[in-house]
Design a protein around this motif. Structure first.
Motif, PDB file in Angstrom:
ATOM      1  N   THR A 388     -19.406  10.194  -1.612  1.00  0.00           N
ATOM      2  CA  THR A 388     -20.684  10.914  -1.589  1.00  0.00           C
ATOM      3  C   THR A 388     -21.346  10.814  -0.221  1.00  0.00           C
ATOM      4  O   THR A 388     -21.969  11.778   0.252  1.00  0.00           O
ATOM      5  N   ALA A 389     -21.218   9.655   0.441  1.00  0.00           N
ATOM      6  CA  ALA A 389     -21.833   9.497   1.756  1.00  0.00           C
ATOM      7  C   ALA A 389     -21.233  10.483   2.757  1.00  0.00           C
ATOM      8  O   ALA A 389     -21.960  11.140   3.521  1.00  0.00           O
ATOM      9  N   ARG A 390     -19.903  10.613   2.786  1.00  0.00           N
ATOM     10  CA  ARG A 390     -19.256  11.548   3.694  1.00  0.00           C
ATOM     11  C   ARG A 390     -19.678  12.985   3.387  1.00  0.00           C
ATOM     12  O   ARG A 390     -19.920  13.788   4.286  1.00  0.00           O
ATOM     13  N   LEU A 391     -19.748  13.302   2.094  1.00  0.00           N
ATOM     14  CA  LEU A 391     -20.114  14.660   1.696  1.00  0.00           C
ATOM     15  C   LEU A 391     -21.515  15.016   2.181  1.00  0.00           C
ATOM     16  O   LEU A 391     -21.760  16.129   2.672  1.00  0.00           O
ATOM     17  N   ASN A 392     -22.459  14.109   2.050  1.00  0.00           N
ATOM     18  CA  ASN A 392     -23.831  14.442   2.422  1.00  0.00           C
ATOM     19  C   ASN A 392     -24.034  14.465   3.933  1.00  0.00           C
ATOM     20  O   ASN A 392     -24.876  15.224   4.433  1.00  0.00           O
ATOM     21  N   ARG A 393     -23.254  13.662   4.683  1.00  0.00           N
ATOM     22  CA  ARG A 393     -23.288  13.803   6.139  1.00  0.00           C
ATOM     23  C   ARG A 393     -22.750  15.168   6.549  1.00  0.00           C
ATOM     24  O   ARG A 393     -23.279  15.830   7.449  1.00  0.00           O
ATOM     25  N   TRP A 394     -21.667  15.566   5.888  1.00  0.00           N
ATOM     26  CA  TRP A 394     -21.087  16.895   6.163  1.00  0.00           C
ATOM     27  C   TRP A 394     -22.078  18.001   5.790  1.00  0.00           C
ATOM     28  O   TRP A 394     -22.254  18.976   6.536  1.00  0.00           O
ATOM     29  N   LEU A 395     -22.776  17.855   4.638  1.00  0.00           N
ATOM     30  CA  LEU A 395     -23.724  18.874   4.194  1.00  0.00           C
ATOM     31  C   LEU A 395     -24.866  19.028   5.192  1.00  0.00           C
ATOM     32  O   LEU A 395     -25.300  20.160   5.490  1.00  0.00           O
ATOM     33  N   SER A 396     -25.349  17.911   5.740  1.00  0.00           N
ATOM     34  CA  SER A 396     -26.441  17.981   6.715  1.00  0.00           C
ATOM     35  C   SER A 396     -26.028  18.790   7.939  1.00  0.00           C
ATOM     36  O   SER A 396     -26.801  19.611   8.457  1.00  0.00           O
ATOM     37  N   ALA A 397     -24.783  18.557   8.398  1.00  0.00           N
ATOM     38  CA  ALA A 397     -24.293  19.306   9.555  1.00  0.00           C
ATOM     39  C   ALA A 397     -24.155  20.789   9.237  1.00  0.00           C
ATOM     40  O   ALA A 397     -24.473  21.658  10.076  1.00  0.00           O
ATOM     41  N   MET A 398     -23.670  21.116   8.046  1.00  0.00           N
ATOM     42  CA  MET A 398     -23.511  22.523   7.652  1.00  0.00           C
ATOM     43  C   MET A 398     -24.861  23.213   7.537  1.00  0.00           C
ATOM     44  O   MET A 398     -25.023  24.380   7.948  1.00  0.00           O
ATOM     45  N   LEU A 399     -25.869  22.511   6.982  1.00  0.00           N
ATOM     46  CA  LEU A 399     -27.202  23.104   6.829  1.00  0.00           C
ATOM     47  C   LEU A 399     -27.873  23.294   8.185  1.00  0.00           C
ATOM     48  O   LEU A 399     -28.612  24.270   8.395  1.00  0.00           O
ATOM     49  N   GLU A 400     -27.627  22.383   9.097  1.00  0.00           N
ATOM     50  CA  GLU A 400     -28.213  22.496  10.426  1.00  0.00           C
ATOM     51  C   GLU A 400     -27.596  23.657  11.196  1.00  0.00           C
ATOM     52  O   GLU A 400     -28.292  24.387  11.919  1.00  0.00           O
ATOM     53  N   ALA A 401     -26.276  23.851  11.029  1.00  0.00           N
ATOM     54  CA  ALA A 401     -25.609  24.953  11.736  1.00  0.00           C
ATOM     55  C   ALA A 401     -26.048  26.308  11.186  1.00  0.00           C
ATOM     56  O   ALA A 401     -26.297  27.247  11.964  1.00  0.00           O
ATOM     57  N   HIS A 402     -26.126  26.407   9.869  1.00  0.00           N
ATOM     58  CA  HIS A 402     -26.540  27.672   9.230  1.00  0.00           C
ATOM     59  C   HIS A 402     -27.404  27.340   8.018  1.00  0.00           C
ATOM     60  O   HIS A 402     -26.875  27.070   6.935  1.00  0.00           O
ATOM     61  N   PRO A 403     -28.725  27.371   8.141  1.00  0.00           N
ATOM     62  CA  PRO A 403     -29.598  27.053   7.008  1.00  0.00           C
ATOM     63  C   PRO A 403     -29.453  28.083   5.891  1.00  0.00           C
ATOM     64  O   PRO A 403     -29.063  29.235   6.137  1.00  0.00           O
ATOM     65  N   PRO A 404     -29.755  27.696   4.657  1.00  0.00           N
ATOM     66  CA  PRO A 404     -29.717  28.659   3.553  1.00  0.00           C
ATOM     67  C   PRO A 404     -30.708  29.794   3.799  1.00  0.00           C
ATOM     68  O   PRO A 404     -31.696  29.633   4.524  1.00  0.00           O
ATOM     69  N   PRO A 405     -30.479  30.939   3.189  1.00  0.00           N
ATOM     70  CA  PRO A 405     -31.360  32.096   3.436  1.00  0.00           C
ATOM     71  C   PRO A 405     -32.730  31.917   2.772  1.00  0.00           C
ATOM     72  O   PRO A 405     -32.920  31.055   1.928  1.00  0.00           O
ATOM     73  N   MET A 406     -33.657  32.771   3.158  1.00  0.00           N
ATOM     74  CA  MET A 406     -34.990  32.796   2.554  1.00  0.00           C
ATOM     75  C   MET A 406     -34.997  33.821   1.427  1.00  0.00           C
ATOM     76  O   MET A 406     -34.424  34.909   1.546  1.00  0.00           O
ATOM     77  N   VAL A 407     -35.635  33.463   0.327  1.00  0.00           N
ATOM     78  CA  VAL A 407     -35.761  34.357  -0.821  1.00  0.00           C
ATOM     79  C   VAL A 407     -37.235  34.425  -1.198  1.00  0.00           C
ATOM     80  O   VAL A 407     -37.875  33.382  -1.425  1.00  0.00           O
ATOM     81  N   SER A 408     -37.800  35.653  -1.226  1.00  0.00           N
ATOM     82  CA  SER A 408     -39.217  35.870  -1.563  1.00  0.00           C
ATOM     83  C   SER A 408     -40.130  35.072  -0.635  1.00  0.00           C
ATOM     84  O   SER A 408     -41.122  34.458  -1.073  1.00  0.00           O
ATOM     85  N   GLY A 409     -39.748  35.000   0.634  1.00  0.00           N
ATOM     86  CA  GLY A 409     -40.581  34.327   1.618  1.00  0.00           C
ATOM     87  C   GLY A 409     -40.436  32.817   1.646  1.00  0.00           C
ATOM     88  O   GLY A 409     -41.125  32.153   2.431  1.00  0.00           O
ATOM     89  N   ARG A 410     -39.596  32.249   0.824  1.00  0.00           N
ATOM     90  CA  ARG A 410     -39.404  30.796   0.798  1.00  0.00           C
ATOM     91  C   ARG A 410     -37.928  30.479   1.003  1.00  0.00           C
ATOM     92  O   ARG A 410     -37.063  31.096   0.387  1.00  0.00           O
ATOM     93  N   ARG A 411     -37.682  29.483   1.871  1.00  0.00           N
ATOM     94  CA  ARG A 411     -36.300  29.124   2.149  1.00  0.00           C
ATOM     95  C   ARG A 411     -35.731  28.263   1.019  1.00  0.00           C
ATOM     96  O   ARG A 411     -36.388  27.335   0.529  1.00  0.00           O
ATOM     97  N   LEU A 412     -34.515  28.590   0.613  1.00  0.00           N
ATOM     98  CA  LEU A 412     -33.828  27.769  -0.384  1.00  0.00           C
ATOM     99  C   LEU A 412     -33.494  26.399   0.206  1.00  0.00           C
ATOM    100  O   LEU A 412     -33.182  26.274   1.392  1.00  0.00           O
ATOM    101  N   LYS A 413     -33.590  25.381  -0.617  1.00  0.00           N
ATOM    102  CA  LYS A 413     -33.303  24.019  -0.170  1.00  0.00           C
ATOM    103  C   LYS A 413     -32.102  23.455  -0.927  1.00  0.00           C
ATOM    104  O   LYS A 413     -32.054  23.547  -2.159  1.00  0.00           O
ATOM    105  N   ILE A 414     -31.149  22.912  -0.176  1.00  0.00           N
ATOM    106  CA  ILE A 414     -29.997  22.210  -0.769  1.00  0.00           C
ATOM    107  C   ILE A 414     -30.176  20.731  -0.455  1.00  0.00           C
ATOM    108  O   ILE A 414     -30.193  20.322   0.709  1.00  0.00           O
ATOM    109  N   ARG A 415     -30.351  19.934  -1.489  1.00  0.00           N
ATOM    110  CA  ARG A 415     -30.766  18.547  -1.302  1.00  0.00           C
ATOM    111  C   ARG A 415     -29.607  17.552  -1.310  1.00  0.00           C
ATOM    112  O   ARG A 415     -29.675  16.534  -0.634  1.00  0.00           O
ATOM    113  N   TYR A 416     -28.541  17.856  -2.074  1.00  0.00           N
ATOM    114  CA  TYR A 416     -27.589  16.763  -2.344  1.00  0.00           C
ATOM    115  C   TYR A 416     -26.267  17.364  -2.815  1.00  0.00           C
ATOM    116  O   TYR A 416     -26.236  18.437  -3.427  1.00  0.00           O
TER     117      TYR A 416
END
Length: 472
Positions: A388-416
Motif C-alpha cells: 500500500t505504501a508503494r501504491l500511494n507514493r505512485w498515486l501521488s506522482a500520478m496525481l501531480e503529473a495529471h490531476p483529476p478533471p473538474m466536474v461542476s466547478g469542483r475538482r475530483l479528489k482521489i485520496r487513497y
C-alpha cells in the motif's frame, strides 16, 4: 488400493452419462447424437467407499486405422491397456448388436477384467435386451440406468468382486520366493514416501491451470501432444476433431501444470450444430477456470476477428494471456507475419498492452521453451502484490503529473489506493465522487501502473469507492 476403470462400448450406449455419474459432475458432453466423445477423458470417480480414476472413451467402431474413427478406436485400445478394470456397456433397449458381439469377443481376449453392464434398463422395454446380453459370454450382466442411477449398488458389488480377485492375483505374483533352509530377509520398515525425501514436507500447492484455446484446426491438440511427449489427443487434417475440453497433468521445470485442450471456437453465427454449441460452452468454462490462457494462432492465416473475440473474452474473465503463433516452420516471411499480428493487437487490444507473442511449431516443438517461459512470467505478474505504501507514493506522482478533471466547478479528489486482491491484480481507489470519474482517467492510471510496476499481459481492475464523510 487405487485402480483405473475404463468405460468401453459402441457409440451412443451411455458411456459419458455413466462417466458423469461416477465423477459427480457434468464433465463429459452428452447428446443423443452418436459419436460425440472422441478423445478419452479422465476423472476422479467415487462409488460409495471406492475412489478410483475413471476413463471415458470414444465409441468402438470398425474402421480403417487411417480414418478418424480408426484413430478414435486406437485411443480406446490404449485406455483399455492402461486400465485395471473395464466396464463394457450395451444398450438393453436396442439389444445386442453384431458390433457388440464383435467387441465382446475382443474384450474376452484382453487381459483386463471386464464387467458387463446392460444400460437403459429402466422399464420393461429393456427386459429382452438384458436377457440377450448373457450370450456375449462375459458373465452376468449388471442391469443399470446411467441416466437415473439405478443399479449403482450392483455395479459397486461387481467392481468389489473383481478387485478382490485382482488383489489376490497381485499378492500371489508379488509374494517373495524363499528357498528351503533360508529365511527371507526382513526389510526395514520405512514410512511411506520416505525414499524420495518428501517426508515432513508441506504438500505442494495446486497445479497451474493452463488452457490452450483458438479457432478450429490451428494445432491445439498437436501442441499439447508435443508438450506431454505422447499422442494422447486425437489429431488430423479434419477441422473440429476436439469436442470436449480435455485436462491433463504435466510437469515442466518442476512446475505442476494442468493442461486443458479445448474445442475450436468459431463465430456464433456459424454455429448451428447442438454439439458444437456444447463444445463452445465447455471451452468457455475451461477459460473461466484457467489461470493462464494460450491463444493459438495459425501463422499462415494471421490474426482473425474471431481470435480478437477470444482474446477479449480471456481478458474480461481476468485471465493472463499469451499468444502463440503456430506453424512457424511453414512461414515464408516470418518477420512480416509477426509485425502484422503485433500491429493488429496494439490497435484492437489497447486495454492490455505487452501481451507476449511467441512463434512456435507444435509439430516439431520449436519455440516451446520460449512459450513456457512467457507463461510462467505472466503467471507471476498475474498473482503479484504491491504494498500500500508503494501504491500511494505512485498515486501521488500520478496525481501531480495529471490531476483529476473538474466536474461542476469542483475538482475530483482521489485520496487513497490499495490492492484488495491478486489473480488478477485488483485495486480499490477512494474517490470523492466515484460516479463522476471519467473512464479516460481510470485508463490513465491503469496504463501508468502497467508501465511503472512492469505488469504487461494481465488485466488490471480498479474498484472505485467513496469514503465516509466525517462531517455528514
Amino acid at each position: 488400493m487405487s485402480f483405473t476403470l475404463a468405460i468401453i462400448g459402441r457409440p451412443n450406449v451411455g458411456k459419458s452419462t455413466l462417466f458423469n455419474r461416477l465423477v459427480g459432475k457434468r464433465l463429459a458432453l452428452v447428446d443423443d447424437q452418436p459419436g460425440v466423445t472422441r478423445d478419452r477423458r479422465e476423472g476422479e470417480g467415487r462409488l460409495y467407499d471406492l475412489t478410483f480414476k475413471v476413463i471415458d472413451t470414444a465409441g468402438l467402431e470398425e474402421a480403417d486405422g487411417g480414418t478418424l474413427e480408426g484413430r478414435m478406436r486406437q485411443q480406446t485400445e490404449r485406455a483399455l491397456a492402461e486400465a485395471d478394470l473395464a466396464v463394457f456397456i450395451v444398450d438393453a433397449r436396442a439389444g445386442v448388436t453384431p458390433l457388440d458381439a464383435h467387441f465382446a469377443e475382443v474384450l474376452r481376449r484382453s487381459p483386463t477384467p471386464v464387467i458387463l453392464i446392460a444400460n437403459k434398463c429402466e422399464g420393461r422395454a429393456a427386459e429382452a435386451g438384458l436377457a440377450e446380453a448373457w450370450r456375449l459370454g462375459m458373465g452376468e450382466p449388471v442391469p443399470f440406468s446411467a441416466e437415473h442411477g439405478l443399479g449403482i449398488s450392483d455395479l459397486h458389488d461387481a467392481i468389489l468382486e473383481r478387485l478382490t480377485v485382482l488383489r489376490e492375483d497381485q499378492a500371489v505374483s508379488q509374494a517373495p520366493r524363499v528357498s528351503k533352509g533360508k529365511k527371507a530377509k526382513k526389510e526395514p520398515s520405512t514410512p511411506e514416501h520416505a525414499e524420495d525425501g518428501t517426508e515432513g514436507e508441506e504438500p505442494p500447492s495446486g497445479p497451474l491451470q493452463l488452457a490452450i484455446v483458438g479457432r478450429p484446426n490451428v494445432g491445439k491438440s498437436t501442441l499439447v501432444n508435443r508438450m506431454i511427449g505422447e499422442d494422447r489427443l486425437l489429431t488430423g487434417p479434419e477441422a473440429g476433431i476436439t469436442r470436449d475440453a480435455i485436462s491433463l497433468d504435466w510437469e515442466f521445470r518442476g512446475v505442476h501444470f494442468r493442461l486443458v485442450d479445448t474445442a475450436g471456437l468459431r463465430r456464433r453465427a456459424k454455429v448451428t450444430d447442438r454439439v458444437e454449441r456444447l463444445s463452445a460452452y465447455d471451452t468457455k468454462r475451461a477459460i473461466d477456470y484457467a489461470q493462464v490462457v494460450v491463444l493459438l494462432l495459425d501463422g499462415q492465416e494471421g490474426l482473425h476477428k474471431q481470435d480478437l473475440w477470444i482474446a477479449r473474452t480471456v481478458i474480461e474473465e481476468g485471465r493472463a494471456l499469451v499468444i502463440g503463433l503456430n506453424k512457424w516452420d511453414a512461414l515464408k516471411d516470418s518477420k512480416a507475419a509477426i509485425s502484422e499480428v503485433q500491429d493488429r493487437m496494439i490497435r484492437s487490444l489497447p486495454q492490455v498492452k505487452g501481451i507476449p507473442l511467441v512463434p512456435i511449431s507444435g509439430l516439431t516443438g520449436r519455440g516451446l521453451d520460449r512459450l513456457m517461459d512467457a507463461v510462467l512470467e505472466v503467471y507471476e505478474t498475474w498473482q503479484s502484490r504491491i504494498s500500500t505504501a508503494r501504491l500511494n507514493r505512485w498515486l501521488s506522482a500520478m496525481l501531480e503529473a495529471h490531476p483529476p478533471p473538474m466536474v461542476s466547478g469542483r475538482r475530483l479528489k482521489i485520496r487513497y489506493v490499495t490492492q484488495v486482491k491478486s489473480r488478477p491484480p485488483t485495486f480499490a481507489l477512494w474517490v470523492s465522487r466515484p460516479k463522476e470519474l471519467p473512464d479516460s482517467y481510470v485508463r490513465y492510471l491503469e496504463n501508468g501502473m502497467r508501465e511503472d510496476f512492469d505488469m504487461p499481459a494481465v488485466p488490471i481492475r480498479f474498484l472505485l469507492r467513496k469514503g465516509d464523510n466525517p462531517y455528514a
